[in-house]
Design a protein around this motif. Structure first.
Motif, PDB file in Angstrom:
ATOM      1  N   ASP A  63       1.002  -1.103   0.026  1.00 60.54           N
ATOM      2  CA  ASP A  63      -0.057   0.007  -0.097  1.00 60.54           C
ATOM      3  C   ASP A  63       0.776   1.300   0.084  1.00 60.54           C
ATOM      4  O   ASP A  63       0.372   2.167  -0.565  1.00 60.54           O
ATOM      5  CB  ASP A  63      -0.993   0.074   1.279  1.00 60.54           C
ATOM      6  CG  ASP A  63      -2.080  -1.031   1.170  1.00 60.54           C
ATOM      7  OD1 ASP A  63      -2.262  -1.725   0.017  1.00 60.54           O
ATOM      8  OD2 ASP A  63      -2.577  -1.485   2.026  1.00 60.54           O
ATOM      9  N   ALA A  64       1.991   1.123   0.620  1.00 59.88           N
ATOM     10  CA  ALA A  64       2.631   2.561   1.003  1.00 59.88           C
ATOM     11  C   ALA A  64       3.459   2.430  -0.518  1.00 59.88           C
ATOM     12  O   ALA A  64       3.862   3.872  -1.116  1.00 59.88           O
ATOM     13  CB  ALA A  64       3.877   2.219   1.954  1.00 59.88           C
ATOM     14  N   LEU A  65       3.854   1.520  -1.356  1.00 63.44           N
ATOM     15  CA  LEU A  65       4.527   1.744  -2.709  1.00 63.44           C
ATOM     16  C   LEU A  65       3.525   2.227  -3.461  1.00 63.44           C
ATOM     17  O   LEU A  65       3.842   3.257  -4.270  1.00 63.44           O
ATOM     18  CB  LEU A  65       4.961   0.379  -3.082  1.00 63.44           C
ATOM     19  CG  LEU A  65       6.341  -0.191  -2.473  1.00 63.44           C
ATOM     20  CD1 LEU A  65       6.615  -1.616  -3.050  1.00 63.44           C
ATOM     21  CD2 LEU A  65       7.417   0.731  -2.887  1.00 63.44           C
ATOM     22  N   LEU A  66       2.236   1.967  -3.456  1.00 73.78           N
ATOM     23  CA  LEU A  66       1.327   2.129  -4.443  1.00 73.78           C
ATOM     24  C   LEU A  66       0.943   3.600  -4.137  1.00 73.78           C
ATOM     25  O   LEU A  66       0.827   4.383  -4.975  1.00 73.78           O
ATOM     26  CB  LEU A  66       0.170   1.097  -4.354  1.00 73.78           C
ATOM     27  CG  LEU A  66       0.417  -0.230  -5.006  1.00 73.78           C
ATOM     28  CD1 LEU A  66      -0.654  -0.929  -4.809  1.00 73.78           C
ATOM     29  CD2 LEU A  66       0.710  -0.008  -6.656  1.00 73.78           C
ATOM     30  N   GLU A  67       1.112   3.791  -2.981  1.00 73.55           N
ATOM     31  CA  GLU A  67       0.446   5.391  -2.417  1.00 73.55           C
ATOM     32  C   GLU A  67       1.589   6.162  -3.094  1.00 73.55           C
ATOM     33  O   GLU A  67       1.228   7.529  -3.656  1.00 73.55           O
ATOM     34  CB  GLU A  67       0.395   5.585  -0.943  1.00 73.55           C
ATOM     35  CG  GLU A  67       0.097   6.817  -0.614  1.00 73.55           C
ATOM     36  CD  GLU A  67      -1.522   7.713  -1.400  1.00 73.55           C
ATOM     37  OE1 GLU A  67      -1.458   8.630  -1.499  1.00 73.55           O
ATOM     38  OE2 GLU A  67      -2.308   6.599  -1.309  1.00 73.55           O
ATOM     39  N   ALA A 110       7.677 -10.001  -6.384  1.00 78.13           N
ATOM     40  CA  ALA A 110       7.398  -9.902  -4.865  1.00 78.13           C
ATOM     41  C   ALA A 110       7.166  -8.665  -4.119  1.00 78.13           C
ATOM     42  O   ALA A 110       6.608  -8.796  -3.078  1.00 78.13           O
ATOM     43  CB  ALA A 110       8.567 -10.619  -4.108  1.00 78.13           C
ATOM     44  N   LEU A 111       7.183  -7.664  -4.939  1.00 79.50           N
ATOM     45  CA  LEU A 111       6.922  -6.562  -4.526  1.00 79.50           C
ATOM     46  C   LEU A 111       5.395  -6.136  -4.357  1.00 79.50           C
ATOM     47  O   LEU A 111       4.772  -5.329  -3.349  1.00 79.50           O
ATOM     48  CB  LEU A 111       7.415  -5.130  -5.413  1.00 79.50           C
ATOM     49  CG  LEU A 111       9.047  -4.998  -5.308  1.00 79.50           C
ATOM     50  CD1 LEU A 111       9.301  -3.993  -6.169  1.00 79.50           C
ATOM     51  CD2 LEU A 111       9.660  -4.894  -3.850  1.00 79.50           C
ATOM     52  N   PHE A 112       4.533  -6.697  -5.247  1.00 79.35           N
ATOM     53  CA  PHE A 112       3.015  -6.761  -5.279  1.00 79.35           C
ATOM     54  C   PHE A 112       2.527  -8.139  -5.280  1.00 79.35           C
ATOM     55  O   PHE A 112       1.999  -8.487  -6.410  1.00 79.35           O
ATOM     56  CB  PHE A 112       2.631  -6.039  -6.435  1.00 79.35           C
ATOM     57  CG  PHE A 112       3.304  -4.593  -6.709  1.00 79.35           C
ATOM     58  CD1 PHE A 112       2.939  -3.493  -5.860  1.00 79.35           C
ATOM     59  CD2 PHE A 112       4.456  -4.382  -7.534  1.00 79.35           C
ATOM     60  CE1 PHE A 112       3.566  -2.346  -5.967  1.00 79.35           C
ATOM     61  CE2 PHE A 112       4.990  -3.184  -7.613  1.00 79.35           C
ATOM     62  CZ  PHE A 112       4.736  -2.115  -6.784  1.00 79.35           C
ATOM     63  N   PRO A 113       2.671  -8.908  -4.293  1.00 78.89           N
ATOM     64  CA  PRO A 113       2.311 -10.277  -4.387  1.00 78.89           C
ATOM     65  C   PRO A 113       0.663 -10.337  -4.445  1.00 78.89           C
ATOM     66  O   PRO A 113       0.139 -11.586  -4.768  1.00 78.89           O
ATOM     67  CB  PRO A 113       2.786 -10.897  -3.124  1.00 78.89           C
ATOM     68  CG  PRO A 113       2.782  -9.912  -2.202  1.00 78.89           C
ATOM     69  CD  PRO A 113       3.486  -8.533  -3.107  1.00 78.89           C
ATOM     70  N   ASP A 114      -0.015  -9.414  -3.868  1.00 73.31           N
ATOM     71  CA  ASP A 114      -1.477  -9.209  -3.939  1.00 73.31           C
ATOM     72  C   ASP A 114      -2.047  -8.915  -5.284  1.00 73.31           C
ATOM     73  O   ASP A 114      -3.533  -8.934  -5.466  1.00 73.31           O
ATOM     74  CB  ASP A 114      -1.870  -8.599  -2.650  1.00 73.31           C
ATOM     75  CG  ASP A 114      -1.508  -9.051  -1.418  1.00 73.31           C
ATOM     76  OD1 ASP A 114      -1.217 -10.400  -1.360  1.00 73.31           O
ATOM     77  OD2 ASP A 114      -1.402  -8.346  -0.497  1.00 73.31           O
ATOM     78  N   HIS A 115      -1.307  -8.712  -6.175  1.00 71.72           N
ATOM     79  CA  HIS A 115      -1.819  -8.096  -7.448  1.00 71.72           C
ATOM     80  C   HIS A 115      -1.284  -9.042  -8.501  1.00 71.72           C
ATOM     81  O   HIS A 115      -0.307  -9.359  -8.501  1.00 71.72           O
ATOM     82  CB  HIS A 115      -1.306  -6.658  -7.611  1.00 71.72           C
ATOM     83  CG  HIS A 115      -1.829  -5.265  -6.557  1.00 71.72           C
ATOM     84  ND1 HIS A 115      -2.878  -4.961  -6.546  1.00 71.72           N
ATOM     85  CD2 HIS A 115      -1.181  -5.431  -5.388  1.00 71.72           C
ATOM     86  CE1 HIS A 115      -2.978  -4.198  -5.244  1.00 71.72           C
ATOM     87  NE2 HIS A 115      -1.860  -4.440  -4.599  1.00 71.72           N
ATOM     88  N   PRO A 116      -2.241  -9.027  -9.539  1.00 73.25           N
ATOM     89  CA  PRO A 116      -1.721  -9.870 -10.847  1.00 73.25           C
ATOM     90  C   PRO A 116      -0.737  -8.945 -11.590  1.00 73.25           C
ATOM     91  O   PRO A 116      -0.675  -7.649 -11.716  1.00 73.25           O
ATOM     92  CB  PRO A 116      -3.217  -9.992 -11.601  1.00 73.25           C
ATOM     93  CG  PRO A 116      -4.027  -8.777 -11.320  1.00 73.25           C
ATOM     94  CD  PRO A 116      -3.535  -8.727  -9.774  1.00 73.25           C
ATOM     95  N   VAL A 117       0.513  -9.827 -12.105  1.00 72.22           N
ATOM     96  CA  VAL A 117       1.379  -8.996 -12.642  1.00 72.22           C
ATOM     97  C   VAL A 117       1.781  -9.606 -14.066  1.00 72.22           C
ATOM     98  O   VAL A 117       1.646 -10.777 -14.458  1.00 72.22           O
ATOM     99  CB  VAL A 117       2.763  -9.004 -11.828  1.00 72.22           C
ATOM    100  CG1 VAL A 117       3.967  -8.804 -12.513  1.00 72.22           C
ATOM    101  CG2 VAL A 117       2.586  -8.101 -10.578  1.00 72.22           C
ATOM    102  N   SER A 118       2.090  -8.781 -14.979  1.00 76.46           N
ATOM    103  CA  SER A 118       2.719  -9.238 -16.377  1.00 76.46           C
ATOM    104  C   SER A 118       3.910  -8.901 -16.734  1.00 76.46           C
ATOM    105  O   SER A 118       4.184  -7.468 -16.152  1.00 76.46           O
ATOM    106  CB  SER A 118       1.595  -9.034 -17.420  1.00 76.46           C
ATOM    107  OG  SER A 118       1.184  -7.690 -17.422  1.00 76.46           O
ATOM    108  N   PHE A 119       4.605  -9.270 -17.573  1.00 78.20           N
ATOM    109  CA  PHE A 119       5.904  -8.771 -18.211  1.00 78.20           C
ATOM    110  C   PHE A 119       6.013  -8.631 -19.725  1.00 78.20           C
ATOM    111  O   PHE A 119       5.290  -9.239 -20.359  1.00 78.20           O
ATOM    112  CB  PHE A 119       7.131  -9.657 -17.672  1.00 78.20           C
ATOM    113  CG  PHE A 119       7.395  -9.549 -16.330  1.00 78.20           C
ATOM    114  CD1 PHE A 119       8.409  -8.628 -15.764  1.00 78.20           C
ATOM    115  CD2 PHE A 119       7.032 -10.765 -15.323  1.00 78.20           C
ATOM    116  CE1 PHE A 119       8.401  -8.934 -14.374  1.00 78.20           C
ATOM    117  CE2 PHE A 119       7.103 -10.931 -13.840  1.00 78.20           C
ATOM    118  CZ  PHE A 119       7.949  -9.732 -13.589  1.00 78.20           C
ATOM    119  N   HIS A 120       6.720  -7.376 -19.938  1.00 78.90           N
ATOM    120  CA  HIS A 120       6.627  -6.953 -21.555  1.00 78.90           C
ATOM    121  C   HIS A 120       8.053  -6.573 -21.737  1.00 78.90           C
ATOM    122  O   HIS A 120       8.678  -5.889 -21.054  1.00 78.90           O
ATOM    123  CB  HIS A 120       5.595  -5.843 -21.690  1.00 78.90           C
ATOM    124  CG  HIS A 120       4.115  -6.164 -21.218  1.00 78.90           C
ATOM    125  ND1 HIS A 120       3.053  -6.333 -21.901  1.00 78.90           N
ATOM    126  CD2 HIS A 120       3.801  -6.111 -19.835  1.00 78.90           C
ATOM    127  CE1 HIS A 120       1.867  -6.532 -21.339  1.00 78.90           C
ATOM    128  NE2 HIS A 120       2.290  -6.386 -19.833  1.00 78.90           N
TER     129      HIS A 120
END
Length: 290
Positions: A63-67, A110-120
């Motif tokens: 939450d702190a990172l995203l804020e 691992a910075l956002f384990p609660d969110h879906p992630v994709s790589f491009h």
């Protein structure tokens, strides 16, 4: 929130992708998509990822990172771009392997384990990519020492397989840098998650440096009068104009480096074509333009 990491590669778009997205900031916001300024997150993510070294960030840290990154915005999709996410140019080849630190993608995940992630990421023919990377690396060794192994062993499919192993739940989108001027709209759609054919500003950004001013003007008028209905149709139109109005000296690559022979260039190019086909067959990987 979906999080899309654009991880390079080096010597490909040179932040043109962020500039293209920036030209659509208001339109993207209307779809719940944010591509914040790079200065807001690049050093921050590097420092936190290095400190955690793959340990999962807890909810409070996420939450702190995203804020900090979003400054109060609450989008459905967040785009983060940094060609140095996996390594600096001088550390991108070792032991004859491209991006031997690809395991660090798991640190980003691992910075956002609660969110879906994709790589491009864009890939490029090692015959031109390695000399370009070497020119950015600021190293004292010669080119062949920089490769640190057999150039013929350099494989993007190996790198992407390691990326998939490090982050098996994160889909990967790949495109060939050589195709980028013609498929840039598809690249923008893939990164933003927007539907194919939705017009965006900057769809010709990668064509501009390699096409004459007259050709660009004619192409813009043609597309304004006959809007393509899909990214594939736009690719065909752009290819036709590039064939007629391309700037040869900007398209053709001349290589004159010790050890980088014409025979080696031909071998690397042939191997690269086969490598792209291997990548396209990988589960969880999409190759744009194929």
């Amino acid at each position: 929130m979906e999080i899309a990491f654009h991880i390079g590669a080096h010597c490909t778009d040179e932040d043109r992708l962020l500039k293209s997205l920036g030209r659509n900031r208001d339109q993207l916001a209307g779809f719940g998509i944010v591509a914040p300024p790079a200065g807001r997150y690049r050093a921050l993510l590097r420092d936190i990822a290095t400190r955690l070294r793959g340990a999962r960030a807890n909810e409070e840290m996420q939450d702190a990172l995203l804020e900090t990154i979003l400054e109060g915005a609450d989008p459905e999709r967040l785009i983060l771009s940094n060609k140095n996410f996996l390594s600096a140019p001088g550390q991108s080849i070792a032991g004859g392997r491209l991006y031997h630190k690809t395991h660090k993608a798991a640190w980003l995940r691992a910075l956002f384990p609660d969110h879906p992630v994709s790589f491009h990421l864009a890939i490029a023919n090692p015959a031109t990519f390695v000399p370009d990377l070497y020119s950015q690396a600021s190293v004292q060794s010669d080119l062949m020492a920089f490769v640190d192994g057999d150039p013929a062993g350099l494989s993007w499919s190996d790198m992407i397989a390691r990326l998939r192993e490090a982050c098996p739940d994160a889909p990967v989108t790949v495109w060939c840098h050589e195709d980028a001027p013609l498929i840039w709209p598809a690249v923008l759609c893939a990164l933003t998650g927007l539907p194919d054919g939705l017009p965006l500003n900057g769809e010709l950004d990668m064509l501009r440096p390699i096409m004459s001013q007259e050709g660009m003007g004619r192409l813009r008028r043609y597309m304004r009068n006959r809007p393509p209905k899909s990214t594939e149709m736009q690719r065909r139109v752009a290819a036709a104009f590039l064939d007629k109005y391309g700037i040869d000296e900007e398209i053709e690559v001349e290589l004159d480096l010790p050890g980088w022979t014409a025979q080696l260039v031909a071998q690397l190019t042939e191997d690269y074509d086969r490598d792209v086909e291997r990548i396209a067959a990988m589960p969880g990987v999409t190759v744009l333009g194929h």
